[in-house]
Write a protein that holds these residues in place. Structure first.
Motif, PDB file in Angstrom:
ATOM      1  N   ILE A  46      -8.474  18.702  67.799  1.00 15.06           N
ATOM      2  CA  ILE A  46      -7.942  19.352  66.590  1.00 15.06           C
ATOM      3  C   ILE A  46      -9.015  19.638  65.546  1.00 15.06           C
ATOM      4  CG2 ILE A  46      -5.738  18.160  66.930  1.00 15.06           C
ATOM      5  CD1 ILE A  46      -6.526  16.541  64.311  1.00 15.06           C
ATOM      6  N   GLY A  47     -10.280  19.376  65.890  1.00 11.66           N
ATOM      7  CA  GLY A  47     -11.352  19.552  64.911  1.00 11.66           C
ATOM      8  C   GLY A  47     -11.434  20.943  64.328  1.00 11.66           C
ATOM      9  N   HIS A  48     -11.121  21.973  65.124  1.00 12.34           N
ATOM     10  CA  HIS A  48     -11.217  23.342  64.627  1.00 12.34           C
ATOM     11  C   HIS A  48     -10.047  23.726  63.728  1.00 12.34           C
ATOM     12  CE1 HIS A  48      -8.883  23.400  68.315  1.00 12.34           C
ATOM     13  NE2 HIS A  48      -8.447  24.609  68.051  1.00 12.34           N
ATOM     14  N   TYR A  49      -9.048  22.866  63.637  1.00 13.73           N
ATOM     15  CA  TYR A  49      -7.927  23.107  62.725  1.00 13.73           C
ATOM     16  C   TYR A  49      -8.108  22.363  61.396  1.00 13.73           C
ATOM     17  CZ  TYR A  49      -5.308  25.047  66.678  1.00 13.73           C
ATOM     18  OH  TYR A  49      -4.908  25.801  67.743  1.00 13.73           O
ATOM     19  N   SER A  50      -8.421  21.075  61.481  1.00 10.44           N
ATOM     20  CA  SER A  50      -8.451  20.245  60.270  1.00 10.44           C
ATOM     21  C   SER A  50      -9.758  19.492  60.082  1.00 10.44           C
ATOM     22  CB  SER A  50      -7.307  19.227  60.318  1.00 10.44           C
ATOM     23  OG  SER A  50      -7.522  18.282  61.365  1.00 10.44           O
ATOM     24  N   GLY A  51     -10.672  19.619  61.022  1.00  9.16           N
ATOM     25  CA  GLY A  51     -11.875  18.806  60.977  1.00  9.16           C
ATOM     26  C   GLY A  51     -11.696  17.480  61.697  1.00  9.16           C
ATOM     27  N   GLY A  52     -10.485  17.229  62.182  1.00  3.44           N
ATOM     28  CA  GLY A  52     -10.234  15.996  62.928  1.00  3.44           C
ATOM     29  C   GLY A  52     -10.348  14.754  62.086  1.00  3.44           C
ATOM     30  N   GLN A  53      -9.638  14.706  60.963  1.00  2.19           N
ATOM     31  CA  GLN A  53      -9.703  13.539  60.072  1.00  2.19           C
ATOM     32  C   GLN A  53      -9.015  12.333  60.704  1.00  2.19           C
ATOM     33  OE1 GLN A  53      -8.005  15.279  56.451  1.00  2.19           O
ATOM     34  NE2 GLN A  53      -9.161  17.118  56.982  1.00  2.19           N
ATOM     35  N   ILE A  54      -7.743  12.462  61.021  1.00  3.83           N
ATOM     36  CA  ILE A  54      -6.955  11.461  61.747  1.00  3.83           C
ATOM     37  C   ILE A  54      -7.025  10.092  61.068  1.00  3.83           C
ATOM     38  CG2 ILE A  54      -6.290  10.751  64.092  1.00  3.83           C
ATOM     39  CD1 ILE A  54      -8.373  12.742  65.159  1.00  3.83           C
ATOM     40  N   ASN A  55      -7.188  10.084  59.761  1.00  2.00           N
ATOM     41  CA  ASN A  55      -7.391   8.836  59.021  1.00  2.00           C
ATOM     42  C   ASN A  55      -7.274   9.137  57.533  1.00  2.00           C
ATOM     43  OD1 ASN A  55      -8.617   6.632  57.630  1.00  2.00           O
ATOM     44  ND2 ASN A  55      -9.835   6.114  59.427  1.00  2.00           N
ATOM     45  N   GLY A  56      -6.327   8.491  56.863  1.00  2.00           N
ATOM     46  CA  GLY A  56      -6.129   8.752  55.442  1.00  2.00           C
ATOM     47  C   GLY A  56      -7.332   8.407  54.591  1.00  2.00           C
ATOM     48  N   ALA A  57      -8.065   7.354  54.955  1.00  2.00           N
ATOM     49  CA  ALA A  57      -9.257   6.968  54.187  1.00  2.00           C
ATOM     50  C   ALA A  57     -10.351   8.017  54.339  1.00  2.00           C
ATOM     51  CB  ALA A  57      -9.759   5.597  54.633  1.00  2.00           C
ATOM     52  N   VAL A  58     -10.510   8.555  55.538  1.00  2.00           N
ATOM     53  CA  VAL A  58     -11.493   9.617  55.764  1.00  2.00           C
ATOM     54  C   VAL A  58     -11.114  10.861  54.965  1.00  2.00           C
ATOM     55  CG1 VAL A  58     -12.415  11.220  57.491  1.00  2.00           C
ATOM     56  CG2 VAL A  58     -12.243   8.773  58.017  1.00  2.00           C
ATOM     57  N   THR A  59      -9.832  11.168  54.917  1.00  2.00           N
ATOM     58  CA  THR A  59      -9.368  12.319  54.133  1.00  2.00           C
ATOM     59  C   THR A  59      -9.694  12.120  52.655  1.00  2.00           C
ATOM     60  OG1 THR A  59      -7.566  12.699  55.712  1.00  2.00           O
ATOM     61  CG2 THR A  59      -7.373  13.750  53.561  1.00  2.00           C
ATOM     62  N   VAL A  60      -9.448  10.931  52.137  1.00  2.00           N
ATOM     63  CA  VAL A  60      -9.784  10.625  50.743  1.00  2.00           C
ATOM     64  C   VAL A  60     -11.290  10.767  50.530  1.00  2.00           C
ATOM     65  CG1 VAL A  60      -9.888   8.785  49.008  1.00  2.00           C
ATOM     66  CG2 VAL A  60      -7.790   9.145  50.316  1.00  2.00           C
ATOM     67  N   GLY A  61     -12.074  10.266  51.473  1.00  2.00           N
ATOM     68  CA  GLY A  61     -13.517  10.366  51.365  1.00  2.00           C
ATOM     69  C   GLY A  61     -13.999  11.812  51.345  1.00  2.00           C
ATOM     70  N   LEU A  62     -13.418  12.650  52.183  1.00  2.00           N
ATOM     71  CA  LEU A  62     -13.805  14.059  52.219  1.00  2.00           C
ATOM     72  C   LEU A  62     -13.420  14.773  50.919  1.00  2.00           C
ATOM     73  CD1 LEU A  62     -12.846  14.960  55.895  1.00  2.00           C
ATOM     74  CD2 LEU A  62     -15.144  14.676  54.958  1.00  2.00           C
ATOM     75  N   MET A  63     -12.295  14.382  50.327  1.00  2.00           N
ATOM     76  CA  MET A  63     -11.924  14.950  49.024  1.00  2.00           C
ATOM     77  C   MET A  63     -12.930  14.526  47.965  1.00  2.00           C
ATOM     78  SD  MET A  63      -7.743  14.875  48.747  1.00  2.00           S
ATOM     79  CE  MET A  63      -7.494  13.173  49.243  1.00  2.00           C
ATOM     80  N   ALA A  64     -13.302  13.245  47.972  1.00  2.00           N
ATOM     81  CA  ALA A  64     -14.260  12.735  46.988  1.00  2.00           C
ATOM     82  C   ALA A  64     -15.637  13.376  47.161  1.00  2.00           C
ATOM     83  CB  ALA A  64     -14.381  11.215  47.112  1.00  2.00           C
ATOM     84  N   ALA A  65     -15.974  13.735  48.398  1.00  2.00           N
ATOM     85  CA  ALA A  65     -17.270  14.352  48.673  1.00  2.00           C
ATOM     86  C   ALA A  65     -17.281  15.844  48.358  1.00  2.00           C
ATOM     87  CB  ALA A  65     -17.657  14.138  50.130  1.00  2.00           C
ATOM     88  N   GLY A  66     -16.130  16.395  48.002  1.00  2.00           N
ATOM     89  CA  GLY A  66     -16.044  17.817  47.703  1.00  2.00           C
ATOM     90  C   GLY A  66     -15.970  18.683  48.942  1.00  2.00           C
ATOM     91  N   GLU A  67     -15.648  18.082  50.084  1.00  2.00           N
ATOM     92  CA  GLU A  67     -15.571  18.821  51.343  1.00  2.00           C
ATOM     93  C   GLU A  67     -14.153  19.243  51.688  1.00  2.00           C
ATOM     94  OE1 GLU A  67     -18.130  19.732  53.187  1.00  2.00           O
ATOM     95  OE2 GLU A  67     -19.595  18.761  51.864  1.00  2.00           O
ATOM     96  N   LEU A  68     -13.193  18.836  50.879  1.00  2.00           N
ATOM     97  CA  LEU A  68     -11.792  19.133  51.160  1.00  2.00           C
ATOM     98  C   LEU A  68     -11.045  19.303  49.845  1.00  2.00           C
ATOM     99  CD1 LEU A  68      -9.515  19.296  53.344  1.00  2.00           C
ATOM    100  CD2 LEU A  68      -9.232  16.824  53.070  1.00  2.00           C
ATOM    101  N   GLU A  69     -10.307  20.394  49.717  1.00  2.00           N
ATOM    102  CA  GLU A  69      -9.520  20.627  48.510  1.00  2.00           C
ATOM    103  C   GLU A  69      -8.477  19.518  48.333  1.00  2.00           C
ATOM    104  OE1 GLU A  69      -9.726  22.823  46.137  1.00  2.00           O
ATOM    105  OE2 GLU A  69     -11.420  23.922  46.982  1.00  2.00           O
ATOM    106  N   PRO A  70      -8.338  18.979  47.130  1.00  2.00           N
ATOM    107  CA  PRO A  70      -7.418  17.850  46.917  1.00  2.00           C
ATOM    108  C   PRO A  70      -5.988  18.111  47.381  1.00  2.00           C
ATOM    109  CG  PRO A  70      -8.848  18.106  45.022  1.00  2.00           C
ATOM    110  CD  PRO A  70      -9.126  19.284  45.911  1.00  2.00           C
ATOM    111  N   LEU A  71      -5.450  19.296  47.077  1.00  2.31           N
ATOM    112  CA  LEU A  71      -4.063  19.580  47.467  1.00  2.31           C
ATOM    113  C   LEU A  71      -3.928  19.615  48.981  1.00  2.31           C
ATOM    114  CD1 LEU A  71      -1.177  20.219  46.688  1.00  2.31           C
ATOM    115  CD2 LEU A  71      -1.823  22.641  46.503  1.00  2.31           C
ATOM    116  N   GLN A  72      -4.891  20.231  49.648  1.00  5.45           N
ATOM    117  CA  GLN A  72      -4.872  20.260  51.112  1.00  5.45           C
ATOM    118  C   GLN A  72      -4.998  18.841  51.668  1.00  5.45           C
ATOM    119  OE1 GLN A  72      -4.692  23.260  53.286  1.00  5.45           O
ATOM    120  NE2 GLN A  72      -4.044  21.532  54.551  1.00  5.45           N
ATOM    121  N   GLY A  73      -5.860  18.045  51.037  1.00  2.09           N
ATOM    122  CA  GLY A  73      -6.041  16.672  51.481  1.00  2.09           C
ATOM    123  C   GLY A  73      -4.770  15.848  51.359  1.00  2.09           C
ATOM    124  N   VAL A  74      -4.077  16.004  50.249  1.00  2.53           N
ATOM    125  CA  VAL A  74      -2.817  15.271  50.054  1.00  2.53           C
ATOM    126  C   VAL A  74      -1.794  15.682  51.108  1.00  2.53           C
ATOM    127  CG1 VAL A  74      -0.848  14.975  48.508  1.00  2.53           C
ATOM    128  CG2 VAL A  74      -3.171  14.864  47.597  1.00  2.53           C
TER     129      VAL A  74
END
Length: 249
Positions: free
Chosen positions: A54-82
């Motif tokens: 699924i990496g080509h769809y979402s980056g393959g986060q598969i982990n809420g902590a990783v999603t939070v980290g990507l938002m904090a790093a500026g690599e993921l829009e907050p609304l999309q991350g939520v």
């Protein structure tokens, strides 16, 4: 910014399969000889397979902590991350529900569908420390392999990430069952509670949310510090070509 549905659905399906497969493995082998290695390998290999899928769809986060980290790093829009985290929580819940329908209480060797809990002989603070350190490892690997602009090994990122997940489980399974992933922990805890597979599945749940989030944010801070401290990589057209021996002659 409009929310993209594909990443949310991808994360939903990935968490569903991740919980069903990995926690399903744990319910069948927990406590038997070599079970820590078997379960750890299952978690690591499953992440690798799903990240490639699924990496080509979402980056393959598969982990809420990783999603939070990507938002904090500026690599993921907050609304999309939520929204991605919402999809993960739903997938975790459905995956645990399917697992609970398949594995009877008397056959469940974990006693709670692989839900997390601080083990006997360990304190909450010890488990929290372990979750912070091993999620730091996972998040840092994600950032340096899948996110870094100077690392040209991005195609192999899911393999490195899978190994990081494996390492986390080898260390933490005896301590707290290993979460390093709040959304993975959510579904099994809910379903195990609803099905009355024990009553303490949420007693230490804060450890499996706070620890991974802190670890992910610390990894982001370290990654940003390393990025600033590292020398800039020269563009390809400005790289110095050393003369061959024939030219020197």
């Amino acid at each position: 910014m409009a929310v993209k549905l594909a990443p949310v659905l991808a994360e939903f399906v990935a968490l569903l399969l991740f919980v069903f497969i990995c926690c399903g493995c744990a319910t069948g082998v927990a406590g038997e000889a070599g079970w820590v290695q078997q379960v750890s390998l299952t978690f690591g290999l499953c992440i690798t397979v799903l990240a490639y899928t699924i990496g080509h769809y979402s980056g393959g986060q598969i982990n809420g902590a990783v999603t939070v980290g990507l938002m904090a790093a500026g690599e993921l829009e907050p609304l999309q991350g939520v929204c991605n985290i919402f999809g993960q929580l739903c997938g975790s819940l459905v995956g645990a529900g399917l697992l609970g329908a398949m594995v009877k209480k008397e056959s469940d060797l974990t006693g709670g569908l692989g839900s997390n809990g601080v083990g006997s002989g360990f304190s909450n603070s010890q488990a929290l420390l372990g979750e912070i350190v091993m999620t730091f490892l996972l998040m840092y690997v994600v950032l340096e392999t899948a996110v870094s602009k100077t690392n040209n090994k991005g195609d192999f990122a899911p393999i490195a990430i899978g190994f990081a997940v494996y390492l986390g489980h080898v260390v933490l399974i005896p301590i707290d069952g290993c979460s390093i992933n709040p959304t993975r922990s959510f579904g099994p805890a809910v379903v195990a509670t609803v099905q009355d597979r024990g009553s303490k599945h949420f007693e230490d749940f804060w450890v499996f949310v706070l620890g991974p989030v802190i670890g992910a944010l610390l990894a982001v801070a370290h990654f940003k510090a390393m990025t600033k401290a590292a020398p800039e990589v020269p563009p390809e057209d400005t790289k110095i070509e050393l003369p061959s021996r024939d030219e020197e002659a």
